[in-house]
Structures are given as structure tokens and as C-alpha cells.
Design an enzyme around this catalytic site. Structure first.
Site, PDB file in Angstrom:
ATOM      1  N   ARG A  83      -3.299  -3.433  -7.031  1.00  0.00           N
ATOM      2  CA  ARG A  83      -2.235  -2.451  -6.966  1.00  0.00           C
ATOM      3  C   ARG A  83      -1.500  -2.189  -8.073  1.00  0.00           C
ATOM      4  O   ARG A  83      -1.268  -1.061  -8.381  1.00  0.00           O
ATOM      5  CB  ARG A  83      -1.353  -2.706  -5.658  1.00  0.00           C
ATOM      6  CG  ARG A  83      -2.145  -2.657  -4.505  1.00  0.00           C
ATOM      7  CD  ARG A  83      -1.271  -3.227  -3.042  1.00  0.00           C
ATOM      8  NE  ARG A  83      -1.070  -4.670  -3.265  1.00  0.00           N
ATOM      9  CZ  ARG A  83      -0.405  -5.301  -2.431  1.00  0.00           C
ATOM     10  NH1 ARG A  83       0.339  -4.818  -1.522  1.00  0.00           N
ATOM     11  NH2 ARG A  83      -0.161  -6.439  -2.566  1.00  0.00           N
ATOM     12  N   ASN A 104      -2.318  -2.108   0.347  1.00  0.00           N
ATOM     13  CA  ASN A 104      -3.568  -2.640   0.957  1.00  0.00           C
ATOM     14  C   ASN A 104      -3.650  -2.398   2.451  1.00  0.00           C
ATOM     15  O   ASN A 104      -2.775  -2.253   3.040  1.00  0.00           O
ATOM     16  CB  ASN A 104      -3.608  -4.215   0.770  1.00  0.00           C
ATOM     17  CG  ASN A 104      -3.914  -4.754  -0.567  1.00  0.00           C
ATOM     18  OD1 ASN A 104      -4.357  -4.057  -1.280  1.00  0.00           O
ATOM     19  ND2 ASN A 104      -3.493  -5.927  -0.960  1.00  0.00           N
TER      20      ASN A 104
END
Length: 803
Positions: free
Chosen positions: A23, A41
Site C-alpha cells: 500500500r 487491503n
């Protein structure tokens, strides 16, 4: 028609993309390409919404595929066009759950990275000598995961609340520890402890050892440099007055055996140059002959002990940090009991902060072997370690971060510049292998009885488990069933198909047959071996397959093991095999190779070489009567075509090994004594399998001629190293000739090699070279072991292909 100046795309990324800094990587890419949106996620992986110019979106997707973070493994990137929303900035959003089955992949456990190592040894850093330093690029993963999505609450770090400083790092997208789930420091992380084994409840002391071996501290405790328990947190500049690692190093210097809690379980450690300590460890662990692995502080020390080429060095220093089997240098100074008679040594480098600290403080090699008694699973729970390891170890270097799933060290060697796995476990698991055939229903492959792994197939992704070991006792079976439940939980699957070995007495087969509500698929042992080799190469066949190993249950009820197949993942035809011989005494013959030698002598029609009956004693005549009763039909014995048992026989004939203490020992030691300068071989005049129609059944390869040649040389006093080399050459020639003829008869151009006998590097290279000289392409393993550790992959591949 002109494309819109701004578009919004939904981008779904699957693979190993959680817990690896994905990320923040996407956040940096968004800034690089000037995009707005979000990344988060969920149970399927990483979901991105990005808005900006079409060219920038194309650049983002290309970067996701071509330059992901070091530990990521992207298996898919899917895009969809959405309606633009406007707005500015790019945010990282919290993880979410979805109703669909989880498709995210958990990363394997990873060796400590260079950045964390620099902090570990920097006295000015707040994580100085912190035994649990980690970041998004390294540290524990699979072994601490309890569920998905991969967030701290779903790991064994859930019980350690982050301090303010760690929380700031965890929530900062620009920080190396952004969403590193195990992140911690001396103020909020686990605690390392050094414990004298005698202080644990129920541990024998005062010189009494249930294993029959004098314990160092129990017999001369007053002379040892520890006081009982060292318990402390590290951090900041200055000396630490209560240092568990220093206490453990002192104990090792004094000759102690120390149990060390690692990332996937406990190890047993001793100074590798201390003969008494290594001998005590060997005796207490009940490991009579098999070599120990050795951990060295760094690559330079590894090169002092062994010859290390560039590929081997890359494996040693990789983030997977396996044990690598390397050629020993003469005069390495290690205790003889470390690797008795072995020309190779299993070396590894430190891969956890605890290992780095211990090896730094000790500054010399240590034996580091699995924390168990031989044939038991590695201890990974603290209570289990206290019970099972305290009678073996003099002290424990342990900590309070739980290990959810045990994982032994992986082992490999390098063959022709590529990894050749011996044991695939920590560092690789649960990384999937993508098959060429997918299954609509999840499949469980139960694996083999020995060197067991299991495998779960979800779609086309095959997840081979960590090493379980030999399913020989209740403890190992419990570890096996727990491992299956945990992997299925992480993958969010319920297997509808269970693939198993054909042997009716294997514990895994019995377990499979007791399942209700599933489809059962029985897979012949050697078909599974070869299907696993094909599967890891992404091929379906048909090819010619050569399977050589100990014994596997055949479709005719006999024990196979020296086979030539025409094989695809879906099925096989048995083209040829080594001529079968009875195994006098059944499994006893596996433990006592001289019995198989007696059987081969009778089959070959030759008298034993001088000395063999005398070494065996009165039992020689007993076995002769047993074989005679078998021939007369009065007392049937198991019959086998096994290459492994043929090696056993020749080893016993040569006086190398009459009895074994571990699987394959006789063959391993025969390979060790072979004179590599010998180029001539025993020649066998056997018609090829293509000379008869398949309807007439498989051809028998006359291995008895090899036995006759071996005995003739021994009677003529030819040195054993020459005999061993000629036998290897002769067997390779026999198998290669059969495969070349079969390839012509069946119209194949490829040969696959699998089975535990191909752990023998001399046999593997001789056979491979002969096949290539015959114009054939040769497939060998590089992702799963050639031994029974690769069986489970073949089982799920066969089940998927048949479906």
C-alpha cells in the site's frame, strides 16, 4: 472520439501483496503519476481506485506489474473503468472484509533486512539489540498469522499493544514500517528470556538424565557461567545489565546445549567446534549418524568452511535464508560429530535478530538443528518445548511471542546453477505454485507417509505446506491435521476433493478414507512424483518419466520404485521397471540392507562376496530359509522393483552399510565413497522397452546383471570406490537406454526425473547427461523436492487434471 481527459479506474491486485509494503508502494506511485484516489487491503488482496489522465493510469498498472516491492509476488492485475469522482490526494484506507472467499496470499517468513540489521547494531538507535526488530521488508509472516486479512489483530502480535512511537511509524505511509504488522520496540514488544533448564518444573537434575546422557549443568552446574534466568528488554544506548543473548553465548562457550526459539520453532544449538557438546547433543537427540546443519555469522565464515560459488552465495544471503548443502573444505576445524564422514555441509546464515545477536556475540559457528527428538515434529509452543526439550537442552533462549504454525528450515543444494530443493518449508511457504489446470472445487493432497507435506489447491494455485515430517506417531499426525486446518482457514476453503496415496496402511490414506462428503482420488505414488515435476514446470505431458525411490505402492499390489513411465499429469502407462525381488522380512529389510543384498544375490544367481555372511552372523541362514520359503510359495514376502533397495543391496555388498539409522543412509554413503574419476561402467545387455508392444506388459530391466558385475569386482579385490562408481554409471546407463528407447517408441522428446533416489547427485548428473546426449529434453525439480516432500503437489495436479 477523444478519450476523457480524466478517468477513474478500479485496480484489483492479487498475489502476495499484504504485509510486504504494497500500500505505501502504491501511495508513492500515485504521487509519482499525479493520481488521486485510495488503496486498501481486503480478503482478496489489494484494491485501488485511481483517478487521473489515462496515460498516468496506464503507467500505474505497468509499475504494479513490473516493479512491485521486493517481497511482493503479483499474480494478477485487473482493471475496470469507473465514473470519475473528482477530489484531490491519495489515501490509504483501512482493511475491509468481503463476503466472497478470501483470495489474499500471506507472505512467507523473511530474513532480517539490511536496514533492520543496521538498527540492531547501532548503539544510538532505539532498537539497538532489540531481538524482534522488523519492517515491511522482513520478519515473521506465515508463522504468526492466525487469520485473514493480514492485520495485526490476525497475528500472534495481537497481544502486544504498540507504543506511541511504533504507532506513529505504523500509520505513516512514508515510513518503512507502515502497516508492518509485527512492528514493535523494546518498550512494547515481546521479551526475550534465558532460562536454565534445571529451573523448569519436572526437569531431571543432579546428573540424572532420562536419555542416558550426562548433562553438563546437571553434573557440573557450579562451573557454568549463568545463574539461572536472564530476563530483560533491550533498547537505547549503553550496556544492558541483564542480557539473555550474552548469557546464552556464555553457556555455549561453556559446552552447553541451548534450545533457541526461532521464527518457526525451536532449534538446539551447540558450539560446532566443541566435540563433547556436539556428541552430547547427538546422543540426547537420538540422532546417531545424520549430519547436523551449521549456522555461521556471515558469508566470509561460510567460505572458510566450504566452497561457495556465486549462485550458492546468493541462496545463502537471500531473504529466504535456507540451509544450503555445500562442498566442505579440508581441515574445517569442526567437531567430527557435526557431519561424520560427510563431504558436504549444510550451512545457513542468521535470519532472525536473535540469531544475528547470538552469532555476533559468540563469533563462531554453531550447530543449529531442529528442536525435537528424532522422528518427532519440531517444538514450537513454549509448554511443549519445556516438556520435550528441557531433557535435551541445558538452557533455553526463549521469548513470549507465540508461534502459530511451526516451520522447519528449508534445505537446498545448487545443481547446474539452479536451486534443487531437499526440503521446502520456511521462506517459501505459503507461496503458491500455479498449475496449468485449475479445479473448480478446492483439492487437498494428503502427501506421502515420509517427508510429508500436504497441499491445498485453490483454483489453479497450489499451496504446498511446510515440512511436516514422517507420519509415524500421534504428535506428527496432530501437527499434520492442525496444519491442514490452519492453511484451509487462511485460504478460506473447504476441500471437496481429497487426493491420497494408494498404500492402504499409510496413516494419511486411512485419514482420507475416513472423510465424509468429499470425493476421494487415489494417486499412485510414482505418478504423483512425476506429476509434481511436470506441475512445477507448468506442463501437462505426456513425457517419458523415470521415477526412482525407496518404495511406493503399485497398482498391481507390489512395491514399485525403479520405474519408466509414459506419463501425463492425468495418467500413465508403466513402460519398464527394474526386475523385482522379494524383501525378506518386509520393512525390516529397509532397516537392514544386507537382507536386500541377500535377496538380490539369490535373484542374480551368484554367491555372496567374502565377508558378508560373517558380518551378518546366524541371521544370514534364517533369511536364506525365508527366501526359499517365498520361492516355494509357503511364506510370501513383499516384492519390489525399488531403485532405493538396489542401492541398499550394493552398499551392503561393498561393506559400506549393513544397517541404517535413517532413511536412505546406505545409498547416501555409497555415493560418498564413489571414485568420481572413474568413467567406465557395468554394461547391461537388456532389450529396450520399445522392443515389445505395451499390451505385453512393462519390460524388466536386468539389474541382476549389475549385481553380478559388482560381486565379480569385489571377488577380484577391485577397490570399493571403483565398484561404487561403476555401479552408478551402470544404473544410469540402464535407465537412460530404457528411456531413450521408450521415447522413440512413444514419440516423446522430453523426460522427467523424480523420486528420492535423485537426491543422489552422481546418479542424477550421469543419467541427465546420458539422456541429453540421446537428444532428449530433461525436466528436474527446482521448486519442490524430488523426494516425498513433492508428492502432495503431484496429487493435487492429478486430481485437477482428472476433474
Amino acid at each position: 472520439m477523444r478519450a476523457p481527459a480524466v478517468q477513474r479506474w478500479s485496480v484489483r491486485v492479487t498475489g502476495i501483496v499484504q504485509g510486504v509494503g504494497f500500500r505505501p508502494f502504491v501511495h508513492r506511485l500515485a504521487a509519482e503519476f499525479g493520481l488521486s484516489g485510495s488503496v486498501g487491503n481486503d480478503e482478496r488482496g489489494v484494491l485501488i481506485e485511481a483517478e487521473g489522465p489515462p496515460g498516468a493510469l496506464v503507467g500505474l498498472v505497468r509499475a504494479l506489474r513490473e516493479r512491485p516491492p521486493p517481497l511482493a509476488a503479483v499474480s494478477g492485475v485487473e482493471t475496470a473503468v469507473m465514473a470519475p469522482r473528482g477530489g484531490s490526494g491519495f489515501t490509504i484506507v483501512p482493511s475491509t472484509g468481503v463476503a466472497a472467499p478470501a483470495a489474499t496470499l500471506v507472505s512467507p517468513d523473511t530474513a532480517t533486512c539490511d536496514d533492520c540489521l543496521a538498527e540492531l547494531f547501532d548503539p544510538a538507535d532505539r532498537r539497538y539489540r532489540h531481538p524482534f526488530v522488523n519492517c515491511t521488508n522482513c520478519g515473521p509472516r506465515f508463522t504468526i498469522v492466525t487469520g485473514v486479512p493480514y492485520d495485526r489483530a490476525m497475528t500472534t502480535m495481537a497481544g502486544f499493544a504498540m507504543c506511541a512511537a511504533c504507532a506513529a511509524e505504523y500509520h505513516d505511509p512514508a515510513d518503512r514500517r507502515f502497516h508492518a504488522q509485527p512492528v514493535c520496540c523494546p518498550d512494547c514488544g515481546p521479551t526475550l528470556r534465558f532460562v536454565d533448564a534445571a529451573s523448569l518444573p519436572g526437569v531431571p537434575v543432579a546428573g540424572h538424565d532420562p536419555f542416558g546422557v550426562a548433562r553438563g549443568p546437571a553434573t557440573h552446574r557450579a562451573g557454568l557461567p549463568w545463574t539461572g534466568i536472564a530476563d530483560g528488554r533491550y533498547g537505547g544506548a549503553g550496556d544492558v545489565p541483564d542480557d539473555p543473548v550474552a548469557a546464552a553465548a556464555d553457556a555455549l562457550r561453556a559446552g552447553a546445549v541451548v534450545a533457541v526459539k526461532g521464527v518457526g520453532g525451536y532449534h538446539l544449538a551447540a558450539r560446532a567446534r566443541d566435540g563433547a557438546a556436539v556428541a552430547a547433543l547427538r546422543a540426547r537427540k537420538h540422532r546417531e549418524d545424520r549430519s547436523f546443519a551449521v549456522m555461521v555469522p556471515d558469508l566470509a565464515r561460510a567460505r572458510e568452511l566450504c566452497r561457495v560459488d556465486e549462485v550458492e552465495a546468493a541462496q545463502l544471503t537471500s531473504h529466504r535464508a535456507p540451509i544450503v548443502l555445500l562442498a566442505r573444505r579440508p581441515g574445517d576445524g569442526l567437531a567430527p560429530a557435526v557431519a561424520p564422514g560427510d563431504t558436504h555441509l549444510g550451512l545457513m546464515l542468521p535470519y532472525t535478530p536473535v540469531h544475528h545477536l547470538l552469532l555476533h556475540d559468540l563469533a563462531e559457528p554453531i550447530v543449529l538443528t531442529s528442536g525435537n527428538v528424532s522422528d518427532e515434529p519440531i517444538a514450537h509452543r513454549d509448554d511443549d518445548a519445556a516438556t520435550r526439550l528441557a531433557p535435551i537442552a541445558d538452557a533455553l533462549l526463549t521469548h513470549d511471542r507465540p508461534i502459530r504454525t511451526r516451520a522447519d528450515d528449508s534445505v537446498l543444494r545448487v545443481v547446474r546453477g539452479r536451486p534443487y530443493p531437499v526440503r521446502r518449508s520456511r521462506g517459501w511457504v505459503p507461496e503458491p505454485i500455479v498449475l496449468c489446470a485449475a479445479s473448480a472445487v478446492p483439492v487437498l493432497g494428503c502427501g506421502a507417509e515420509l517427508k510429508n507435506t500436504f497441499c491445498v489447491l485453490r483454483g489453479a494455485e497450489a499451496f504446498v505446506s511446510h515440512h511436516i515430517g514422517d507420519l509415524a506417531n500421534a504428535e506428527t499426525m496432530a501437527a499434520w491435521t492442525d496444519g491442514i486446518a490452519q492453511l484451509c482457514r487462511i485460504l478460506d476453503v473447504e476441500p471437496g476433493v481429497v487426493a491420497h496415496d494408494l498404500h492402504p496402511d499409510h496413516l494419511s490414506t486411512r485419514w482420507a478414507l475416513d472423510r465424509d462428503g468429499v470425493e476421494l482420488v487415489g494417486v499412485q505414488h510414482h505418478h504423483a512424483h512425476l506429476a509434481g515435476c511436470l506441475a512445477e514446470h507448468g506442463e501437462a505431458g505426456p513425457v517419458i518419466g523415470i521415477a526412482c525411490d525407496g518404495t511406493g505402492y503399485g497398482t498391481d499390489g507390489t512395491l514399485w520404485g525403479g520405474e519408466v513411465f509414459d506419463v501425463s499429469v492425468a495418467g500413465f502407462t508403466r513402460v519398464a521397471h527394474l526386475e523385482p525381488v522379494p524383501l525378506p522380512g518386509g520393512e525390516t529389510a529397509i532397516r537392514e540392507p544386507w537382507r536386500t543384498a541377500a535377496s538380490w544375490l539369490r535373484t542374480a544367481g551368484v554367491a555372496p562376496p567374502p565377508g558378508l555372511p560373517d558380518r551378518v552372523g546366524p541371521m544370514w541362514n534364517d533369511v536364506q530359509r525365508l527366501l526359499a520359503a517365498h520361492e516355494a510359495g509357503r511364506m510370501r514376502q513383499p516384492v519390489t522393483s525399488s531403485a532405493g533397495r538396489l542401492f541398499d543391496a550394493v552398499s551392503a555388498l561393498c561393506g559400506v552399510r549393513d544397517r541404517v539409522t535413517y532413511e536412505g543412509q546406505a545409498a547416501i554413503e555409497l555415493e560418498r565413497v564413489a571414485d568420481l574419476s572413474v568413467r567406465d561402467c557395468y554394461r547391461v545387455g537388456e532389450p529396450g522397452p520399445g522392443s515389445r508392444p505395451p499390451a505385453e506388459g512393462p519390460a524388466r530391466l536386468a539389474a541382476g546383471e549389475l549385481i553380478r558385475a559388482v560381486v565379480a569386482d569385489l571377488v577380484a579385490d577391485v577397490p570399493v570406490p571403483v565398484v561404487a562408481a561403476r555401479f552408478h554409471h551402470g544404473l544410469a546407463g540402464l535407465l537412460a537406454d530404457a528411456a531413450v528407447v521408450a521415447a522413440r517408441a512413444y514419440g516423446r522428446d522430453t523426460v522427467a526425473l523424480s523420486g528420492g533416489a535423485f537426491a543422489n547427485q552422481l546418479l542424477l548428473e550421469l543419467l541427465r547427461s546420458r539422456l541429453e546426449a540421446g537428444g532428449l529434453r530433461v525436466l528436474v525439480h527446482s521448486r519442490v523436492p524430488c523426494n516425498d516432500g513433492g508428492i502432495s503437489l503431484g496429487q493435487v495436479a492429478v486430481a485437477a487434471a482428472r476433474a
